[in-house]
Design an enzyme around this catalytic site. Sequence first.
Site, PDB file in Angstrom:
ATOM      1  N   THR A 170     -54.078  31.572 -78.550  1.00 49.27           N
ATOM      2  CA  THR A 170     -52.644  31.844 -78.693  1.00 49.27           C
ATOM      3  C   THR A 170     -51.785  30.749 -78.062  1.00 49.27           C
ATOM      4  O   THR A 170     -50.601  30.638 -78.382  1.00 49.27           O
ATOM      5  CB  THR A 170     -52.258  33.195 -78.050  1.00 49.27           C
ATOM      6  N   HIS A 205     -60.947  29.562 -69.909  1.00 50.04           N
ATOM      7  CA  HIS A 205     -60.891  30.852 -69.225  1.00 50.04           C
ATOM      8  C   HIS A 205     -62.106  30.921 -68.302  1.00 50.04           C
ATOM      9  O   HIS A 205     -63.245  30.820 -68.779  1.00 50.04           O
ATOM     10  CB  HIS A 205     -61.014  32.013 -70.210  1.00 50.04           C
ATOM     11  N   ASN A 259     -61.239  29.557 -76.333  1.00 46.45           N
ATOM     12  CA  ASN A 259     -60.874  30.042 -77.666  1.00 46.45           C
ATOM     13  C   ASN A 259     -60.315  28.858 -78.443  1.00 46.45           C
ATOM     14  O   ASN A 259     -59.442  28.137 -77.940  1.00 46.45           O
ATOM     15  CB  ASN A 259     -59.846  31.166 -77.564  1.00 46.45           C
ATOM     16  N   HIS A 300     -57.286  25.254 -72.648  1.00 51.55           N
ATOM     17  CA  HIS A 300     -57.478  25.936 -71.370  1.00 51.55           C
ATOM     18  C   HIS A 300     -58.857  26.588 -71.353  1.00 51.55           C
ATOM     19  O   HIS A 300     -59.284  27.196 -72.330  1.00 51.55           O
ATOM     20  CB  HIS A 300     -56.391  26.987 -71.124  1.00 51.55           C
TER      21      HIS A 300
HETATM   22  P1  AMP Z   1     -55.803  32.168 -75.432  1.00 51.70           P
HETATM   23  O1  AMP Z   1     -55.545  33.489 -76.101  1.00 51.70           O
HETATM   24  O2  AMP Z   1     -57.252  31.787 -75.352  1.00 51.70           O
HETATM   25  O3  AMP Z   1     -54.947  31.067 -76.031  1.00 51.70           O
HETATM   26  O4  AMP Z   1     -55.376  32.353 -73.929  1.00 51.70           O
HETATM   27  C1  AMP Z   1     -54.052  32.346 -73.497  1.00 51.70           C
HETATM   28  C2  AMP Z   1     -54.040  33.066 -72.191  1.00 51.70           C
HETATM   29  O5  AMP Z   1     -52.847  32.759 -71.521  1.00 51.70           O
HETATM   30  C3  AMP Z   1     -54.104  34.597 -72.326  1.00 51.70           C
HETATM   31  O6  AMP Z   1     -55.267  35.081 -71.655  1.00 51.70           O
HETATM   32  C4  AMP Z   1     -52.800  35.063 -71.659  1.00 51.70           C
HETATM   33  O7  AMP Z   1     -52.969  36.259 -70.907  1.00 51.70           O
HETATM   34  C5  AMP Z   1     -52.461  33.876 -70.776  1.00 51.70           C
HETATM   35  N1  AMP Z   1     -51.051  33.718 -70.479  1.00 51.70           N
HETATM   36  C6  AMP Z   1     -50.007  33.781 -71.339  1.00 51.70           C
HETATM   37  N2  AMP Z   1     -48.841  33.549 -70.694  1.00 51.70           N
HETATM   38  C7  AMP Z   1     -49.160  33.328 -69.379  1.00 51.70           C
HETATM   39  C8  AMP Z   1     -48.402  33.054 -68.205  1.00 51.70           C
HETATM   40  N3  AMP Z   1     -47.068  32.902 -68.229  1.00 51.70           N
HETATM   41  N4  AMP Z   1     -49.077  32.908 -67.037  1.00 51.70           N
HETATM   42  C9  AMP Z   1     -50.410  33.049 -66.986  1.00 51.70           C
HETATM   43  N5  AMP Z   1     -51.188  33.294 -68.063  1.00 51.70           N
HETATM   44  C10 AMP Z   1     -50.573  33.453 -69.246  1.00 51.70           C
END
Ligand code: AMP
Length: 112
Positions: free
Chosen positions: A96, A103, A88, A101
Amino acid sequence: MSQESDCLFCKIIAGQIPSTKVYEDDTTYAFKDINPKAKVHVLVVPKRHYGNVAALAKQDPQELSHIVEVAQSIADKEFHGEYRLVFNTGRDAGQTVFHVHAHVLTGEVLDE
Ligand code: AMP
Ligand code: ZN
């Protein structure tokens, strides 16, 4: 290692916030997503902080390639080498956390 003090994933990489580790080497860390969208949902991140995949591609293409290799090896182990790989990029695309990262979604047949 370049880190940003208020970055969630920099803190996870530094061990300041707990995570479920799936893989680690000198440059890369992989851990389970806290809110899984598939049977296996792993986040693969460079240990160095880059804001998104375009910045990573420009500044460290070798690491981007390595992240794909790590994703492949997770899927080889979890689901005969098949997976969805998502970056993303930008708030309006659902990003977010502004530490790049990948996925990795796998472990089951995915909806189209
Ligand atoms: P994005 O929305 O593409 O930025 O992905 C951020 C991802 O981080 C989301 O899928 C969240 O579920 C994941 N996420 C947020 N906080 C944590 C955490 N403490 N440990 C593992 N995953 C997390
Ligand atoms: Zn970071």
